[in-house]
Design an enzyme around this catalytic site. Structure first.
Site, PDB file in Angstrom:
ATOM      1  N   VAL A  69      10.274  29.619 -44.495  1.00  0.00           N
ATOM      2  CA  VAL A  69      10.291  28.996 -45.830  1.00  0.00           C
ATOM      3  C   VAL A  69      11.700  28.752 -46.365  1.00  0.00           C
ATOM      4  O   VAL A  69      11.866  28.056 -47.361  1.00  0.00           O
ATOM      5  CB  VAL A  69       9.471  29.800 -46.883  1.00  0.00           C
ATOM      6  CG1 VAL A  69       7.999  29.807 -46.549  1.00  0.00           C
ATOM      7  CG2 VAL A  69      10.032  31.194 -47.081  1.00  0.00           C
ATOM      8  N   SER A 147       6.406  40.136 -58.833  1.00  0.00           N
ATOM      9  CA  SER A 147       6.311  41.585 -58.585  1.00  0.00           C
ATOM     10  C   SER A 147       6.526  42.267 -59.927  1.00  0.00           C
ATOM     11  O   SER A 147       7.113  41.664 -60.849  1.00  0.00           O
ATOM     12  CB  SER A 147       7.416  42.019 -57.620  1.00  0.00           C
ATOM     13  OG  SER A 147       7.584  43.431 -57.624  1.00  0.00           O
ATOM     14  N   TYR A 160      16.300  41.888 -55.369  1.00  0.00           N
ATOM     15  CA  TYR A 160      14.844  41.661 -55.398  1.00  0.00           C
ATOM     16  C   TYR A 160      14.365  41.494 -56.842  1.00  0.00           C
ATOM     17  O   TYR A 160      13.571  40.594 -57.150  1.00  0.00           O
ATOM     18  CB  TYR A 160      14.160  42.837 -54.708  1.00  0.00           C
ATOM     19  CG  TYR A 160      12.668  42.690 -54.494  1.00  0.00           C
ATOM     20  CD1 TYR A 160      12.169  41.801 -53.547  1.00  0.00           C
ATOM     21  CD2 TYR A 160      11.761  43.461 -55.217  1.00  0.00           C
ATOM     22  CE1 TYR A 160      10.797  41.681 -53.337  1.00  0.00           C
ATOM     23  CE2 TYR A 160      10.398  43.357 -55.014  1.00  0.00           C
ATOM     24  CZ  TYR A 160       9.917  42.461 -54.070  1.00  0.00           C
ATOM     25  OH  TYR A 160       8.555  42.348 -53.865  1.00  0.00           O
TER      26      TYR A 160
END
Ligand code: NAI
Ligand code: 1HS
Length: 259
Positions: A69, A147, A160
């Protein structure tokens, strides 16, 4: 009168990035159960193909394709192959993601970039590849994976947290942009799902009882999530039952971000 069983995704054609394993593969099963045909795109092409073969053996219309991706030509090729196999794509689950560990001062540039590339650039590229057809047809639904790390700050996960935060707000932007074109864009924000490779690497850094209990204490429901927990939310958001959900950020986290 005889009732006919119709799944909530009957006739839908859904591309799943990172579909070869973990949450992506479990979601594929759930979408198939609800009547969808699926294309599993994964950096590991062998894993994607064998997962699709297993689904086909159970009667699904499922196909696996290699796709990184982070690489625009790879995404274009895989989405074209998915289109050739399934027909018009009217669903996308932007699930491919990697985690990275470190605070800002000790994260390497390489790790920062790879976390951003897979999560954020990957979401952009896969969405860009399917949107022209969805907009042309005035029909489609995209679900991004954020998330809890995109909603609150988690120590040692700087890149992240930043990347998932970007996905959360990109979802709002895309929801606002494409609703008028008949395409709904929403986001699920899972809490820790222990049984996937990512969950194991997250929890594996310290499996002492004390560390596990400290982590679990953040989850009012008293357990970590399962791939099924996430898959059911994704199936709903992709379906017409979620017709008024646009730019929604749906925490599926046992209450972790409610406290
Ligand atoms: P996983 O590591 O078990 O599976 C991820 C899949 O994505 C793998 O099949 C992998 O080959 C594929 N992938 C990785 N990089 C790729 C790339 N560049 N191109 C295409 N495919 C690629 O991870 P898991 O746990 O299933 O996570 C899926 C998503 O859910 C991720 O976006 C993750 O950030 C998110 N998430 C996971 C949580 C967890 O605790 N497991 C919690 C919250 C969110
Ligand atoms: C890796 C996944 O997105 C979960 S980040 C949250 C980890 S924890 O603090 O709830 O254990």
């Amino acid at each position: 009168m005889q009732a006919t069983m119709q799944g909530k995704l009957t006739g839908r054609h859904v591309v799943i990035t990172g579909g070869g394993a973990g949450i992506g593969l479990r979601t594929a099963r759930t979408l198939v159960r609800e009547g969808a045909a699926v294309a599993l795109l994964d950096r590991d092409g062998a894993v994607a193909e064998s997962a699709a073969r297993a689904l086909r053996a159970e009667g699904a219309d499922a196909h696996g394709f290699v796709c990184d991706v982070t690489d625009a030509p790879s995404v274009s090729r895989a989405v074209e192959a998915a289109h050739a196999a399934l027909g018009a794509i009217d669903g996308l689950f932007n699930n491919a993601g990697i985690a990275g560990f470190g605070a800002v001062h000790d994260s390497t540039l390489e790790s920062w970039k790879s976390v951003w590339d897979v999560n954020v650039l990957g979401t952009f590229l896969a969405s860009k590849a399917v949107l022209p057809e969805m907009v042309g047809a005035k029909r489609g639904a995209i679900v991004n994976v954020g998330s809890v790390a995109g909603l609150v700050g988690i120590p040692n996960m700087a890149a992240y947290c930043a990347a998932k935060g970007a996905i959360v707000n990109l979802t709002r932007q895309m929801g606002a942009e494409y609703a008028k074109h008949g395409v709904r864009v929403n986001c699920v924000c899972p809490g820790t799902v222990a049984e996937t490779a990512m969950g194991r690497s997250l929890l594996g850094s310290d499996t002492s009882e004390e560390a596990m209990n400290r982590r679990l204490a953040k989850y009012p429901i008293g357990r970590f999530g399962t791939p099924d927990d996430i898959a059911e939310a994704v199936a709903f958001l992709l379906s017409d039952a979620a017709g008024f959900c646009v730019g929604s950020i749906v925490a599926v986290d046992g209450g972790m971000t409610a406290i």
